[in-house]
Write an enzyme that holds these catalytic residues in place. Structure first.
Site, PDB file in Angstrom:
ATOM      1  N   ARG A 126      76.618  -5.636 -62.574  1.00 21.92           N
ATOM      2  CA  ARG A 126      75.583  -6.215 -61.711  1.00 21.92           C
ATOM      3  C   ARG A 126      75.626  -7.730 -61.791  1.00 21.92           C
ATOM      4  O   ARG A 126      76.039  -8.300 -62.768  1.00 21.92           O
ATOM      5  CB  ARG A 126      74.190  -5.754 -62.163  1.00 21.92           C
ATOM      6  CG  ARG A 126      73.834  -4.337 -61.802  1.00 21.92           C
ATOM      7  CD  ARG A 126      72.440  -4.002 -62.334  1.00 21.92           C
ATOM      8  NE  ARG A 126      71.435  -4.897 -61.797  1.00 21.92           N
ATOM      9  CZ  ARG A 126      70.660  -5.701 -62.538  1.00 21.92           C
ATOM     10  NH1 ARG A 126      70.766  -5.718 -63.847  1.00 21.92           N
ATOM     11  NH2 ARG A 126      69.767  -6.486 -61.964  1.00 21.92           N
ATOM     12  N   LYS A 130      72.494  -0.914 -74.999  1.00 23.25           N
ATOM     13  CA  LYS A 130      72.935  -0.398 -73.699  1.00 23.25           C
ATOM     14  C   LYS A 130      74.005   0.678 -73.869  1.00 23.25           C
ATOM     15  O   LYS A 130      75.040   0.457 -74.497  1.00 23.25           O
ATOM     16  CB  LYS A 130      73.463  -1.574 -72.869  1.00 23.25           C
ATOM     17  CG  LYS A 130      73.852  -1.209 -71.463  1.00 23.25           C
ATOM     18  CD  LYS A 130      73.775  -2.424 -70.564  1.00 23.25           C
ATOM     19  CE  LYS A 130      74.487  -2.197 -69.244  1.00 23.25           C
ATOM     20  NZ  LYS A 130      74.231  -3.259 -68.267  1.00 23.25           N
ATOM     21  N   ARG A 180      59.468 -10.061 -74.242  1.00 24.19           N
ATOM     22  CA  ARG A 180      58.958 -11.346 -74.725  1.00 24.19           C
ATOM     23  C   ARG A 180      59.017 -11.324 -76.246  1.00 24.19           C
ATOM     24  O   ARG A 180      58.522 -10.388 -76.882  1.00 24.19           O
ATOM     25  CB  ARG A 180      57.505 -11.534 -74.285  1.00 24.19           C
ATOM     26  CG  ARG A 180      57.408 -11.941 -72.851  1.00 24.19           C
ATOM     27  CD  ARG A 180      56.712 -13.248 -72.580  1.00 24.19           C
ATOM     28  NE  ARG A 180      55.374 -13.372 -73.071  1.00 24.19           N
ATOM     29  CZ  ARG A 180      54.277 -13.279 -72.310  1.00 24.19           C
ATOM     30  NH1 ARG A 180      54.381 -12.951 -71.051  1.00 24.19           N
ATOM     31  NH2 ARG A 180      53.111 -13.496 -72.811  1.00 24.19           N
TER      32      ARG A 180
HETATM   33  C1  BTN Z   1      76.043  -3.179 -65.081  1.00 18.52           C
HETATM   34  O1  BTN Z   1      75.429  -2.713 -66.028  1.00 18.52           O
HETATM   35  O2  BTN Z   1      76.140  -4.390 -64.903  1.00 18.52           O
HETATM   36  C2  BTN Z   1      76.715  -2.230 -64.127  1.00 18.52           C
HETATM   37  C3  BTN Z   1      78.028  -1.735 -64.653  1.00 18.52           C
HETATM   38  C4  BTN Z   1      78.743  -0.791 -63.707  1.00 18.52           C
HETATM   39  C5  BTN Z   1      80.149  -0.487 -64.174  1.00 18.52           C
HETATM   40  C6  BTN Z   1      80.792   0.600 -63.370  1.00 18.52           C
HETATM   41  S1  BTN Z   1      82.277   1.184 -64.139  1.00 18.52           S
HETATM   42  C7  BTN Z   1      82.687   2.082 -62.716  1.00 18.52           C
HETATM   43  C8  BTN Z   1      82.317   1.222 -61.519  1.00 18.52           C
HETATM   44  N1  BTN Z   1      83.399   0.335 -61.172  1.00 18.52           N
HETATM   45  C9  BTN Z   1      83.094  -0.953 -61.352  1.00 18.52           C
HETATM   46  O3  BTN Z   1      83.838  -1.919 -61.145  1.00 18.52           O
HETATM   47  N2  BTN Z   1      81.837  -1.056 -61.828  1.00 18.52           N
HETATM   48  C10 BTN Z   1      81.210   0.248 -61.949  1.00 18.52           C
END
Ligand code: BTN
Length: 262
Positions: free
Chosen positions: A60, A125, A257
């Site tokens: 993201r 995570k 926080r």
């Molecule tokens: C995040 O937490 O930032 C999202 C991560 C998403 C990763 C997955 S792996 C399969 C798919 N292909 C990618 O390039 N990204 C998603």
């Protein structure tokens, strides 16, 4: 060629096997990028691309996504929704509900969702989701999912303290069983979403919300915001009670926080 065991996957999918077509590759840049290309040329709903490894996995907000072959499950799913049912923020949260169900079905009792759709165990995570919509009005969504099955030996230093894995939670099913469980639970959630929208899934999302009622900071959405998490609305916005009133947050990163006072 990928090492995915197709007979084991089909057995684990059961009746849901009819709804998916899984294409497993050894390596690609990003399964999301590959599947977006296929979506543009008319690929059907239910097409899944799984990669043993990605050379440029995307996360993201322009971040990269790290996954190690054998230790991660990285795949993308194309789903075509009826017109008017694909509000991106709400779809992203619906995906979280499907994955939370799947991980509980796999025996991961402590799974929590961090808005908009990080998967956490405790504060660490376990996985992430990147939803991207196909251009035009076809209503195809590419849902990219990365899950840590085991902690890779060569995990980058900046991720080590923030990440966890199913193995560390004592959950050790095969890659095929994890994939099949995620796909079957996502399909059930998408049926609800297409029929009734995120409103029908909202309570379930909030029951798994990692920060429900907690004091948090929001960064990366323009001005920094601080307040108490009041849950999410039917459009997938985070509701934050701030000193200035109730704010709807549409983008950004949530962090607890450090020293709680209002
Ligand atoms: C995040 O937490 O930032 C999202 C991560 C998403 C990763 C997955 S792996 C399969 C798919 N292909 C990618 O390039 N990204 C998603």
């Amino acid at each position: 060629m990928s090492s995915l065991d197709y007979p084991a996957l089909i057995a684990a999918l059961g009746p849901a096997a009819l709804r998916f077509d899984v294409d497993a590759v050894a390596e690609c840049e990003s399964t999301n990028t590959l599947l977006l290309d296929r979506a543009e040329t008319g690929a059907p709903s239910g097409l899944v691309i799984l990669a043993d490894s990605q050379s440029a996995g995307r996360g993201r907000r322009g971040r990269s996504w790290y996954g190690a072959p054998g230790d991660s499950l990285t795949f993308s799913l194309l789903w075509r929704f009826p017109p008017a049912s694909t509000a991106p923020a709400a779809l992203s949260l619906a995906v979280g509900v499907g994955l939370a169900r799947a991980l509980r079905h796999l025996g991961c009792a402590d799974l929590r969702l961090k808005w908009p759709n990080d998967l956490l165990i405790g504060t660490r995570k376990l996985g992430g989701v990147l939803v991207e919509l196909q251009s035009g009005n076809v209503r195809g969504a590419v849902i990219g999912i990365g899950l840590n099955l085991r902690r890779p030996a060569d995990m980058p230093a900046e991720v080590v303290a923030l990440a966890t894995s199913l193995h560390e939670a004592g959950v050790n099913p095969s890659r095929e069983v994890v994939l099949a469980t995620c796909l079957a639970d996502l399909a059930a959630v998408f049926d609800t979403y297409a029929e009734s929208g995120f409103a029908a899934l909202r309570e379930e999302w909030m029951a798994a919300h990692a920060h429900q009622g907690q004091l948090v900071n929001i960064s990366g959405s323009g001005a920094e915001l601080s307040g108490r998490c009041m849950g999410v609305d039917a459009d997938g916005a985070l509701l934050l009670q701030t000193a200035g009133g109730l704010e709807r947050v549409l983008a950004g990163d949530v962090s607890l926080r450090p020293f709680g006072g209002e």
